[in-house]
Design a protein around this motif. Structure first.
Motif, PDB file in Angstrom:
ATOM      1  N   ALA A  30       0.997  -1.276   0.039  1.00 22.69           N
ATOM      2  CA  ALA A  30      -0.150  -0.082  -0.032  1.00 22.69           C
ATOM      3  C   ALA A  30       0.940   1.350  -0.091  1.00 22.69           C
ATOM      4  CB  ALA A  30      -0.924  -0.130   1.301  1.00 22.69           C
ATOM      5  N   THR A  31       0.188   2.306  -0.632  1.00 22.42           N
ATOM      6  CA  THR A  31       0.896   3.556  -0.635  1.00 22.42           C
ATOM      7  C   THR A  31       0.126   4.544   0.444  1.00 22.42           C
ATOM      8  OG1 THR A  31       1.607   3.412  -2.867  1.00 22.42           O
ATOM      9  CG2 THR A  31       1.719   5.712  -1.843  1.00 22.42           C
ATOM     10  N   LEU A  32       1.196   5.047   1.601  1.00 23.59           N
ATOM     11  CA  LEU A  32       0.488   5.856   2.599  1.00 23.59           C
ATOM     12  C   LEU A  32       1.570   7.052   2.715  1.00 23.59           C
ATOM     13  CD1 LEU A  32      -0.105   2.563   4.185  1.00 23.59           C
ATOM     14  CD2 LEU A  32      -1.700   4.347   5.093  1.00 23.59           C
ATOM     15  N   SER A  33       2.085   7.340   1.545  1.00 23.30           N
ATOM     16  CA  SER A  33       2.902   8.799   1.732  1.00 23.30           C
ATOM     17  C   SER A  33       2.306   9.808   2.277  1.00 23.30           C
ATOM     18  CB  SER A  33       3.499   8.863   0.410  1.00 23.30           C
ATOM     19  OG  SER A  33       4.483   7.878  -0.086  1.00 23.30           O
ATOM     20  N   GLY A  34       2.892  10.315   3.257  1.00 29.38           N
ATOM     21  CA  GLY A  34       2.436  11.660   3.997  1.00 29.38           C
ATOM     22  C   GLY A  34       1.021  11.406   4.568  1.00 29.38           C
ATOM     23  N   ALA A  35       0.691  10.076   4.753  1.00 31.41           N
ATOM     24  CA  ALA A  35      -0.541   9.992   5.952  1.00 31.41           C
ATOM     25  C   ALA A  35      -0.442  10.080   7.224  1.00 31.41           C
ATOM     26  CB  ALA A  35      -0.776   8.507   5.586  1.00 31.41           C
ATOM     27  N   THR A  51       4.610   1.674   1.195  1.00 26.94           N
ATOM     28  CA  THR A  51       5.366   3.069   1.173  1.00 26.94           C
ATOM     29  C   THR A  51       4.724   3.985   2.178  1.00 26.94           C
ATOM     30  OG1 THR A  51       5.939   2.652  -1.067  1.00 26.94           O
ATOM     31  CG2 THR A  51       6.076   4.970  -0.397  1.00 26.94           C
ATOM     32  N   LEU A  52       5.554   4.364   3.344  1.00 25.57           N
ATOM     33  CA  LEU A  52       4.950   5.302   4.186  1.00 25.57           C
ATOM     34  C   LEU A  52       5.775   6.379   4.452  1.00 25.57           C
ATOM     35  CD1 LEU A  52       4.642   2.208   5.785  1.00 25.57           C
ATOM     36  CD2 LEU A  52       2.838   3.589   6.769  1.00 25.57           C
ATOM     37  N   ASN A  53       6.624   6.995   3.422  1.00 29.17           N
ATOM     38  CA  ASN A  53       7.803   7.805   3.409  1.00 29.17           C
ATOM     39  C   ASN A  53       7.021   9.248   3.716  1.00 29.17           C
ATOM     40  OD1 ASN A  53       6.890   7.605   0.846  1.00 29.17           O
ATOM     41  ND2 ASN A  53       7.834   9.391   0.330  1.00 29.17           N
ATOM     42  N   SER A  54       7.510   9.804   4.770  1.00 27.63           N
ATOM     43  CA  SER A  54       7.014  11.192   5.526  1.00 27.63           C
ATOM     44  C   SER A  54       5.464  11.241   6.104  1.00 27.63           C
ATOM     45  CB  SER A  54       7.040  12.557   4.206  1.00 27.63           C
ATOM     46  OG  SER A  54       8.366  12.374   3.488  1.00 27.63           O
ATOM     47  N   SER A  55       5.388   9.815   6.414  1.00 28.20           N
ATOM     48  CA  SER A  55       4.132  10.004   7.185  1.00 28.20           C
ATOM     49  C   SER A  55       4.127  10.239   8.521  1.00 28.20           C
ATOM     50  CB  SER A  55       3.406   8.582   6.849  1.00 28.20           C
ATOM     51  OG  SER A  55       3.264   8.169   5.782  1.00 28.20           O
ATOM     52  N   ASN A  71       9.262   1.373   2.926  1.00 27.21           N
ATOM     53  CA  ASN A  71       9.916   2.490   2.879  1.00 27.21           C
ATOM     54  C   ASN A  71       9.166   3.278   3.945  1.00 27.21           C
ATOM     55  OD1 ASN A  71      10.884   4.917   2.236  1.00 27.21           O
ATOM     56  ND2 ASN A  71      10.250   5.116  -0.203  1.00 27.21           N
ATOM     57  N   LEU A  72      10.126   3.563   5.112  1.00 20.22           N
ATOM     58  CA  LEU A  72       9.670   4.510   6.100  1.00 20.22           C
ATOM     59  C   LEU A  72      10.679   5.738   6.034  1.00 20.22           C
ATOM     60  CD1 LEU A  72       9.198   1.581   8.460  1.00 20.22           C
ATOM     61  CD2 LEU A  72       7.185   2.909   8.089  1.00 20.22           C
ATOM     62  N   SER A  73      11.139   5.978   5.119  1.00 20.28           N
ATOM     63  CA  SER A  73      12.293   7.289   5.299  1.00 20.28           C
ATOM     64  C   SER A  73      11.477   8.507   5.668  1.00 20.28           C
ATOM     65  CB  SER A  73      12.618   7.496   3.784  1.00 20.28           C
ATOM     66  OG  SER A  73      13.311   6.435   3.326  1.00 20.28           O
ATOM     67  N   ARG A  74      12.099   9.294   6.697  1.00 15.14           N
ATOM     68  CA  ARG A  74      11.687  10.460   6.959  1.00 15.14           C
ATOM     69  C   ARG A  74      10.214  10.525   7.723  1.00 15.14           C
ATOM     70  NH1 ARG A  74      14.120  11.458   2.364  1.00 15.14           N
ATOM     71  NH2 ARG A  74      15.971  12.730   2.435  1.00 15.14           N
ATOM     72  N   ALA A  90      13.877  -2.930   6.097  1.00 15.18           N
ATOM     73  CA  ALA A  90      13.095  -1.739   5.619  1.00 15.18           C
ATOM     74  C   ALA A  90      14.045  -0.278   5.775  1.00 15.18           C
ATOM     75  CB  ALA A  90      12.192  -1.459   7.153  1.00 15.18           C
ATOM     76  N   SER A  91      13.523   0.658   5.052  1.00 16.23           N
ATOM     77  CA  SER A  91      14.316   2.063   4.880  1.00 16.23           C
ATOM     78  C   SER A  91      13.706   2.743   5.813  1.00 16.23           C
ATOM     79  CB  SER A  91      14.222   2.381   3.619  1.00 16.23           C
ATOM     80  OG  SER A  91      14.811   3.707   3.458  1.00 16.23           O
ATOM     81  N   LEU A  92      14.445   3.364   6.940  1.00 17.40           N
ATOM     82  CA  LEU A  92      14.060   4.251   7.837  1.00 17.40           C
ATOM     83  C   LEU A  92      15.242   5.367   7.996  1.00 17.40           C
ATOM     84  CD1 LEU A  92      13.273   1.218  10.139  1.00 17.40           C
ATOM     85  CD2 LEU A  92      11.731   3.027  10.193  1.00 17.40           C
ATOM     86  N   TYR A  93      15.387   5.728   6.835  1.00 13.23           N
ATOM     87  CA  TYR A  93      16.632   6.916   6.420  1.00 13.23           C
ATOM     88  C   TYR A  93      15.977   8.135   7.183  1.00 13.23           C
ATOM     89  CZ  TYR A  93      19.357  10.204   4.568  1.00 13.23           C
ATOM     90  OH  TYR A  93      19.915  11.571   4.255  1.00 13.23           O
ATOM     91  N   SER A  94      16.570   8.942   8.044  1.00 16.80           N
ATOM     92  CA  SER A  94      16.142   9.946   8.586  1.00 16.80           C
ATOM     93  C   SER A  94      14.881  10.016   9.191  1.00 16.80           C
ATOM     94  CB  SER A  94      16.258  11.244   7.488  1.00 16.80           C
ATOM     95  OG  SER A  94      16.481  12.426   8.195  1.00 16.80           O
TER      96      SER A  94
END
Length: 191
Positions: A30-35, A51-55, A71-74, A90-94
């Motif tokens: 699922a895509t949850l970017s910015g959620a 994809t949860l980047n910037s969530s 993808n849990l970046s930022r 998992a990617s937890l960059y920054s």
């Protein structure tokens, strides 16, 4: 309430799911970017390859959740509960994981470069082959954590509790261990 819902590959970008209950749900791919999922309950939820980047997942409950190669970046996971969660690869960059509970979490091959883990609980967590370059682990609790072959270049572990942690073969260039508890730490073959 979306307990046990099947939301595979759903696009929930920028969705407001604050305090939502998604325990046992399937959100694989699922895509949850910015959620926003602040205070959400996601116990035993499948977020593999999501994809949860910037969530924002601050104060979320992710006990036993699976986030394999997610993808849990930022992402903001401050004060989140992730005991026994699977974050392998998992990617937890920054990412902000300050004061989060990752007791017994599975994070081998995870990317935590530049992540904020200050005050986090990582006791008995598995971080083998993880990248923690430039991560802030000040005041973190890593009692009996496994960091075999992990990369911690330029990481900050000041006042961290590392008692009985296994850092064998870890890369520790320019690491700050100021006032850290290093009793019974395994540093064999660490660089």
């Amino acid at each position: 309430m979306l307990d046990s819902a099947n939301l595979n590959t759903a696009n929930l970008s920028a969705a407001n799911l604050d305090r939502a209950t998604l325990s046992g749900a399937t959100l694989s791919g699922a895509t949850l970017s910015g959620a926003t999922l602040s205070g959400a309950t996601l116990r035993s939820t499948n977020l593999d390859r999501a994809t949860l980047n910037s969530s924002s997942l601050d104060n979320a409950k992710l006990d036993r959740a699976t986030l394999y190669c997610a993808n849990l970046s930022r992402v903001n996971l401050s004060r989140a509960r992730l005991p026994s969660a699977n974050l392998s690869g998992a990617s937890l960059y920054s990412a902000n994981l300050s004061h989060s509970n990752l007791y017994g979490a599975n994070l081998p091959h995870a990317i935590l470069s530049s992540a904020n883990l200050s005050g986090a609980i990582l006791s008995s967590a598995i971080l083998s082959n993880a990248s923690l370059d430039g991560a802030n682990l000040s005041r973190a609790t890593l009692f009996s954590a496994i960091l075999v072959n992990a990369s911690l270049d330029n990481a900050t572990l000041s006042r961290a509790m590392l008692s009985r942690a296994n850092l064998s073969e870890a890369i520790l260039n320019n690491v700050s261990f100021s006032s850290a508890n290093l009793s019974r730490v395994n540093l064999s073959s660490a660089l």
